[in-house]
Write an enzyme that holds these catalytic residues in place. Structure first.
Site, short mmCIF file in Angstrom:
data_model
loop_
_atom_site.label_atom_id
_atom_site.label_comp_id
_atom_site.label_asym_id
_atom_site.label_seq_id
_atom_site.Cartn_x
_atom_site.Cartn_y
_atom_site.Cartn_z
N ARG A 274 -7.65 -49.34 1.92
CA ARG A 274 -7.13 -49.47 0.56
C ARG A 274 -7.14 -48.15 -0.21
O ARG A 274 -6.16 -47.80 -0.87
CB ARG A 274 -7.95 -50.51 -0.20
CG ARG A 274 -7.38 -50.91 -1.54
CD ARG A 274 -6.14 -51.78 -1.41
NE ARG A 274 -4.90 -51.02 -1.31
CZ ARG A 274 -3.84 -51.42 -0.62
NH1 ARG A 274 -3.85 -52.55 0.05
NH2 ARG A 274 -2.76 -50.68 -0.58
N LYS B 273 -0.23 -33.73 -18.51
CA LYS B 273 -0.25 -35.19 -18.68
C LYS B 273 -0.44 -35.82 -17.31
O LYS B 273 0.51 -36.20 -16.63
CB LYS B 273 1.05 -35.67 -19.34
CG LYS B 273 1.15 -35.32 -20.82
CD LYS B 273 2.40 -35.91 -21.44
CE LYS B 273 2.51 -35.56 -22.91
NZ LYS B 273 3.75 -36.09 -23.52
N LYS C 178 0.15 -24.08 -29.25
CA LYS C 178 1.01 -25.22 -29.56
C LYS C 178 1.09 -25.45 -31.06
O LYS C 178 0.47 -24.75 -31.85
CB LYS C 178 0.48 -26.46 -28.83
CG LYS C 178 0.50 -26.31 -27.31
CD LYS C 178 -0.13 -27.48 -26.59
CE LYS C 178 0.69 -28.74 -26.71
NZ LYS C 178 1.99 -28.66 -26.02
N GLU D 31 4.59 -22.17 -28.21
CA GLU D 31 5.52 -23.28 -28.39
C GLU D 31 6.28 -23.07 -29.70
O GLU D 31 5.68 -22.87 -30.75
CB GLU D 31 4.73 -24.58 -28.45
CG GLU D 31 5.56 -25.83 -28.64
CD GLU D 31 4.68 -27.06 -28.71
OE1 GLU D 31 4.53 -27.61 -29.82
OE2 GLU D 31 4.14 -27.47 -27.67
N ASP E 201 10.68 -26.10 -27.70
CA ASP E 201 10.20 -27.49 -27.68
C ASP E 201 11.10 -28.41 -28.49
O ASP E 201 11.32 -28.22 -29.68
CB ASP E 201 8.77 -27.54 -28.24
CG ASP E 201 8.16 -28.92 -28.10
OD1 ASP E 201 8.25 -29.49 -27.00
OD2 ASP E 201 7.58 -29.41 -29.08
#
Length: 286
Positions: free
Chosen positions: A103, A138, A170, A199, A220
């Site tokens: 599994r 992510k 960012k 960004e 972005d």
């Protein structure tokens, strides 16, 4: 591009813990039916739907942690697009190891093959253009190393693996003081090899990032027209700066993004939007 797995000294502890999660205090079913090392068996891994295969070396290692004498022989190379019904691996060894490891090994290969399959679809959309697809942070906690390996198998490049790989300024960093101040403060504190990426969401931010010598400028969530303008501004002023596009990249939009002239397109989609590729193991005793 060749996909490279991290060394086993890094991965073994992950695989060990995942096996422990599944086995707990013992495989009650297998240990009752097949005492350790008592019966030999063979098994085949079969693809139940078309897709790109990833994770066979990891499956091999998973079984080997249970029984080092087990034989796991891939029948296809990593990254092959396989058809439904194709045999992708043949395994032989003690029944208890085959059944106890089944599994965990299958789950990992199915997850990684799903990511590689969707990644390849994105890559195929831009294969004839001078741009590269890159992944993002992510990822599923605990699975980042393997999920990013799977995007490599599918033909993408890895973006930074973690916060220590590179500097990325960012929107939330910029909100605290602005691009110019952020670049100045960071440049005075980071080790020499690290690059600085900024960004940007407007042409004014692009100009500021250029003025303060960012190494990479991310565009972005810009419209295609705004991206083309930003690329023209950057190319006119610097042939050193790399340009990355990000935000709402889909299979329908990725080619239009690539045609704006950017160097890289980053998206989490191959990891966050992929589904598992269905694989099965069929076993028989000798």
């Amino acid at each position: 591009m060749t996909a490279i797995l991290p060394p086993w000294i890094v991965l073994d502890s992950l695989l060990h813990n995942w096996l422990l999660e599944d086995i707990g205090r013992g495989d009650r079913t297998t240990s009752a039916l097949f005492p350790a090392n008592s019966i030999q068996g063979t098994a085949k891994w079969i693809v139940k739907e078309a897709g790109v295969i990833a994770g066979l070396p990891i499956a091999d290692r998973t079984f080997k942690l249970l029984d080092s004498s087990l034989s796991f022989i891939p029948q296809v190379p990593e990254g092959k697009l396989c058809e439904k019904g194709e045999v992708i691996a043949e395994i032989s060894g003690n029944f208890d190891a085959l059944l106890t490891g089944e599994r965990v090994a299958l789950n990992l290969a199915m997850r990684l093959s799903g990511i590689a399959t969707l990644t390849q679809k994105y890559v195929d959309k831009i294969a004839d253009l001078p741009v590269q697809l890159v992944d993002t942070r992510k990822t599923t906690p605990g699975l980042r190393l393997l999920e990013k390996y799977a995007t490599q198998v599918g033909g993408a490049c890895n973006h930074r693996m973690g916060l220590d790989d590179a500097v990325m300024i960012k929107d939330n960093h910029i909100a605290a003081g602005g691009i110019a101040e952020a670049i100045a403060l960071i440049r005075n504190s980071i080790p020499y090899p690290l690059t600085i990426e900024v960004e940007t969401e407007t042409l004014a931010e692009v100009e500021t990032a250029l003025q303060h010598k960012a190494d990479i400028i991310m565009l972005d969530n810009m419209s295609f027209d705004l991206m083309r303008q930003a690329v023209a501004i950057i190319r006119q002023k610097s042939d050193r700066v790399k340009i990355e596009a990000s935000g709402n990249v889909t299979l329908e939009t990725i080619r239009s993004v690539a045609e704006t002239g950017v160097d890289y397109i980053s998206t989490s989609a191959p990891i966050t939007r992929s589904t598992w590729l269905d694989l099965s193991m069929k076993i028989q005793n000798h």
